[in-house]
Design a protein around this motif. Structure first.
Motif, short mmCIF file in Angstrom:
data_model
loop_
_atom_site.label_atom_id
_atom_site.label_comp_id
_atom_site.label_asym_id
_atom_site.label_seq_id
_atom_site.Cartn_x
_atom_site.Cartn_y
_atom_site.Cartn_z
N PRO A 141 0.81 -1.22 0.00
CA PRO A 141 0.00 0.00 0.00
C PRO A 141 0.84 1.27 0.00
O PRO A 141 0.42 2.30 -0.52
CB PRO A 141 -0.85 -0.12 1.27
N GLY A 142 2.04 1.21 0.59
CA GLY A 142 2.92 2.37 0.57
C GLY A 142 3.38 2.71 -0.84
O GLY A 142 3.38 3.88 -1.25
N GLN A 143 3.75 1.67 -1.61
CA GLN A 143 4.15 1.90 -3.00
C GLN A 143 2.97 2.40 -3.83
O GLN A 143 3.12 3.28 -4.67
CB GLN A 143 4.69 0.60 -3.60
N LEU A 144 1.80 1.84 -3.57
CA LEU A 144 0.61 2.28 -4.29
C LEU A 144 0.33 3.75 -4.02
O LEU A 144 0.01 4.52 -4.93
CB LEU A 144 -0.59 1.43 -3.86
N ALA A 145 0.49 4.18 -2.76
CA ALA A 145 0.24 5.58 -2.42
C ALA A 145 1.24 6.51 -3.09
O ALA A 145 0.88 7.59 -3.58
CB ALA A 145 0.28 5.75 -0.90
N LEU A 187 0.37 0.06 -13.64
CA LEU A 187 0.70 1.47 -13.88
C LEU A 187 0.98 1.64 -15.37
O LEU A 187 1.85 0.97 -15.92
CB LEU A 187 1.93 1.90 -13.08
N LEU A 188 0.23 2.54 -16.00
CA LEU A 188 0.51 2.93 -17.38
C LEU A 188 1.35 4.19 -17.32
O LEU A 188 0.95 5.19 -16.72
CB LEU A 188 -0.78 3.18 -18.16
N ALA A 189 2.54 4.14 -17.92
CA ALA A 189 3.47 5.26 -17.82
C ALA A 189 4.27 5.41 -19.11
O ALA A 189 4.38 4.47 -19.91
CB ALA A 189 4.42 5.04 -16.63
N PHE A 190 4.83 6.59 -19.27
CA PHE A 190 5.74 6.85 -20.39
C PHE A 190 7.16 6.73 -19.86
O PHE A 190 7.57 7.48 -18.96
CB PHE A 190 5.51 8.24 -20.98
N ASP A 191 7.90 5.75 -20.36
CA ASP A 191 9.26 5.50 -19.91
C ASP A 191 10.19 6.54 -20.51
O ASP A 191 10.36 6.61 -21.73
CB ASP A 191 9.70 4.09 -20.31
N ASP A 196 9.10 5.57 -24.72
CA ASP A 196 7.95 4.82 -25.20
C ASP A 196 7.04 4.49 -24.02
O ASP A 196 7.44 4.59 -22.85
CB ASP A 196 8.40 3.52 -25.88
N TRP A 197 5.80 4.10 -24.34
CA TRP A 197 4.85 3.71 -23.31
C TRP A 197 5.19 2.34 -22.76
O TRP A 197 5.62 1.46 -23.49
CB TRP A 197 3.43 3.70 -23.89
N ARG A 198 4.99 2.17 -21.46
CA ARG A 198 5.21 0.90 -20.79
C ARG A 198 4.11 0.66 -19.76
O ARG A 198 3.52 1.60 -19.21
CB ARG A 198 6.58 0.86 -20.09
N THR A 199 3.85 -0.62 -19.49
CA THR A 199 2.90 -1.02 -18.45
C THR A 199 3.65 -1.80 -17.38
O THR A 199 4.43 -2.70 -17.69
CB THR A 199 1.77 -1.89 -19.04
N PHE A 200 3.42 -1.46 -16.12
CA PHE A 200 4.12 -2.08 -15.00
C PHE A 200 3.12 -2.65 -14.01
O PHE A 200 2.11 -2.01 -13.68
CB PHE A 200 5.00 -1.05 -14.27
N ARG A 201 3.39 -3.86 -13.52
CA ARG A 201 2.59 -4.43 -12.45
C ARG A 201 3.01 -3.81 -11.13
O ARG A 201 4.20 -3.77 -10.80
CB ARG A 201 2.77 -5.95 -12.41
N LEU A 202 2.05 -3.35 -10.34
CA LEU A 202 2.37 -2.67 -9.09
C LEU A 202 3.03 -3.60 -8.08
O LEU A 202 3.87 -3.16 -7.28
CB LEU A 202 1.10 -2.06 -8.49
#
Length: 332
Positions: A141-145, A187-191, A196-202
């Motif tokens: 939850p800390g990383q999520l926040a 997390l959808l983010a621009f690396d 480029d766009w990347r998707t990361f598992r929280l």
């Protein structure tokens, strides 16, 4: 009630929460309204169940009766129920400690609501049950926040990331949107470094740190974060359309498949044919085995192979009667 009136009432509640008495003239000045409007707003708050006291005299004024550690909430019936439902739903999210946190939040919510709404929320809570999401890795939850704060502030963030191949890397991204999908958080983010766009598992993110460097708003590809994430996930896994005969009346099959019904055609009173929408073999197999009926798969071959492997694994897991392994004599 107009939006401006509701906003003013919230502002009035915020002022009254301070541990002091407010002269009506001072409240009128702060809210930029007349003293008559202040008196009317105070009456509205009382009508909603919020205990506002008024004292007379030169030093008199308005104050909110003490008794809670949290400021009162200005919620109507629908909003109170929506929050309660949201907290019950949140308990199923794969976030460490979320079930306990949701229960605490519901308890606090009941304490600060007027009695009428508190009873309604309590009834809803007592009548429903929830459990943590099964089969999903828990998110810190800390990383999520931290990541959520970076998304809101449009601030770049750095974090450690473990890819599927267990390759560890440091990433520097512009976070755009958090998406909860299929019992996981992404997390959808621009690396920044890969441009480029990347998707990361929280659940694979660690040591997230907001850098404070702001970035201009970015629109997800196609303008929809959920749609983009779904497309990219399916792009990495081949999808197929199942063709099967289900030993199930067509209406019952439609009810059990729900949104995944695809094309169903009645063959007789007790069976139907199913042509599914595109999906992975794993999920097609799950859908078939969850129907609780006999079925025959006509294709594709990849689904047949997957189901045969599943049958073999299940067969091995129940090859011995209960307790047989415990009764096997030691050879040591």
């Amino acid at each position: 009630m107009l939006v401006s009136d509701a906003a003013r009432l919230l502002r009035l509640l915020s002022l009254l929460q301070m541990p002091r008495e407010w002269p009506g003239s001072e409240l009128a000045r702060r809210l930029e309204v007349t003293s008559r409007t202040v008196r009317r707003d105070v009456d509205r708050l009382r009508g909603l169940g919020y205990p506002v006291e008024a004292t007379q005299g030169v030093l008199g004024g308005y104050r909110l009766v003490a008794g809670t550690a949290m400021p009162p909430l200005l919620l109507d019936d629908e909003e109170a129920v929506a929050i309660a439902v949201g907290l019950r739903t949140a308990a199923r999210q794969p976030v460490a400690g979320i079930a306990e946190a949701s229960a605490r939040a519901l308890a606090k919510l009941r304490q600060v609501l007027p009695a009428r709404l508190a009873r309604r929320v309590a009834s809803l809570t007592a009548a429903t049950s929830s459990s943590a999401a099964p089969g999903a890795s828990l998110v810190d939850p800390g990383q999520l926040a931290v990541v959520a704060g970076a998304v809101e502030a449009r601030s770049r963030v750095r974090f450690g990331y473990v890819a599927q191949e267990n390759v560890v890397s440091r990433r520097h991204v512009e976070p755009v949107r958090l998406v909860a999908l299929d019992r996981r958080w992404y997390l959808l983010a621009f690396d920044v470094e890969r441009d480029d766009w990347r998707t990361f598992r929280l659940d694979r993110i660690s040591a997230a740190m907001v850098t404070g460097v702001r970035f201009a708003p970015r629109q997800p590809p196609g303008g929809d974060a959920v749609g983009y994430l779904t497309r990219t996930m399916y792009a990495t896994a081949p999808t197929y359309r199942a063709e099967a005969t289900l030993r199930l009346p067509v209406e019952l099959a439609r009810a059990r498949l729900g949104d995944f019904a695809g094309e169903l055609t009645a063959l007789d009173d007790g069976s139907c044919s199913w042509h599914s929408d595109d999906d992975t073999v794993e999920y097609l197999a799950f859908r078939l085995t969850a129907l609780g009926c006999e079925f025959t798969v006509h294709g594709p071959a990849e689904l047949v192979t997957h189901l045969r492997g599943l049958v073999e694994r299940v067969g091995r897991s129940v090859a011995h009667p209960p307790g047989a392994l415990a009764r096997t004599p030691s050879t040591g």
